[in-house]
Design a protein around this motif. Structure first.
Motif, PDB file in Angstrom:
ATOM      1  N   ALA A  34     -35.696  46.864  23.201  1.00 62.07           N
ATOM      2  CA  ALA A  34     -35.182  46.260  21.964  1.00 62.07           C
ATOM      3  C   ALA A  34     -35.809  44.888  21.735  1.00 62.07           C
ATOM      4  N   ARG A  35     -35.906  44.096  22.798  1.00 58.61           N
ATOM      5  CA  ARG A  35     -36.487  42.758  22.675  1.00 58.61           C
ATOM      6  C   ARG A  35     -37.966  42.840  22.302  1.00 58.61           C
ATOM      7  N   GLU A  36     -38.728  43.747  22.952  1.00 54.84           N
ATOM      8  CA  GLU A  36     -40.158  43.873  22.663  1.00 54.84           C
ATOM      9  C   GLU A  36     -40.429  44.391  21.252  1.00 54.84           C
ATOM     10  N   LEU A  37     -39.571  45.298  20.785  1.00 57.11           N
ATOM     11  CA  LEU A  37     -39.769  45.843  19.432  1.00 57.11           C
ATOM     12  C   LEU A  37     -39.127  44.982  18.360  1.00 57.11           C
ATOM     13  N   GLY A  38     -38.342  44.002  18.760  1.00 59.27           N
ATOM     14  CA  GLY A  38     -37.701  43.098  17.803  1.00 59.27           C
ATOM     15  C   GLY A  38     -36.584  43.772  17.021  1.00 59.27           C
ATOM     16  N   ILE A  39     -35.865  44.666  17.658  1.00 61.71           N
ATOM     17  CA  ILE A  39     -34.760  45.360  16.992  1.00 61.71           C
ATOM     18  C   ILE A  39     -33.489  45.176  17.817  1.00 61.71           C
ATOM     19  N   PRO A  40     -32.334  45.350  17.192  1.00 61.30           N
ATOM     20  CA  PRO A  40     -31.083  45.235  17.938  1.00 61.30           C
ATOM     21  C   PRO A  40     -30.974  46.331  19.008  1.00 61.30           C
TER      22      PRO A  40
END
Length: 180
Positions: free
Chosen positions: A147-153
């Protein structure tokens, strides 16, 4: 039992460790030569000889007190251990050796075909679903890191993974149905 060794008067030394060392140095090689033809490998023969001398150590007071030679006693113990090992081996079920790739199986081919099949199925997914699957399963990321790497919740990453796996499963089942 008389030691029939190089000890003065044919007696075993009073120290148990010295007595076993003396017995082993005198009979160890010959005893190993006696049991080796009856054992499947050298390690089994070593085990039989070792157990023979362990039993001699345990019975050292009786062996030292008797006038008879020790050699026949050692060979008899080794023979009994060989018989016990043979019976135990016959009692165990025979296991078939693992098939190897050299025998003619194409185990590597199955893996290659599976990889191609999964790779083709991944191509049918949306880029968002592909990225979540690749980051999670191929790169070993946790949901939080993905989630952090893809920038999504975090919840979105879990949801995408769920729907990506579902779509991948459906595509593979359709492919399996076509193949049959």
């Amino acid at each position: 039992m008389a030691a029939d060794t190089q000890a003065p008067g044919g007696e075993l030394p009073g120290d148990p460790d010295a007595a076993i060392r003396q017995l082993y140095s005198h009979y160890g090689k010959a005893l190993h030569g006696y049991v080796e033809p009856f054992c499947p490998d050298r390690a089994s023969a070593d085990d039989i000889v070792q157990e023979t001398f362990i039993r001699a150590w345990r019975h050292l007071p009786q062996l030292s007190a008797d006038d008879r030679p020790v050699r026949p006693w050692l060979y008899r113990v080794a023979r009994n251990l060989l018989i016990d090992a043979n019976r135990a081996a016959r009692a165990r079920p025979v296991s078939a050796p693992e098939p190897s790739a050299e025998i003619g199986t194409d185990s590597g081919l199955d893996e290659v075909l599976d990889r191609q099949l999964v790779s083709a199925a991944l191509q049918h997914l949306s880029p968002a679903h592909q990225s979540v699957l690749v980051e999670t399963f191929y790169r070993g990321g946790t949901m939080a890191t993905v989630a952090r790497e893809l920038g999504i919740p975090h919840g979105t990453a879990r949801s995408r993974l769920h729907y990506a796996l579902d779509a991948l499963r459906q595509h593979l089942e359709e492919h399996d149905a076509i193949a049959c």
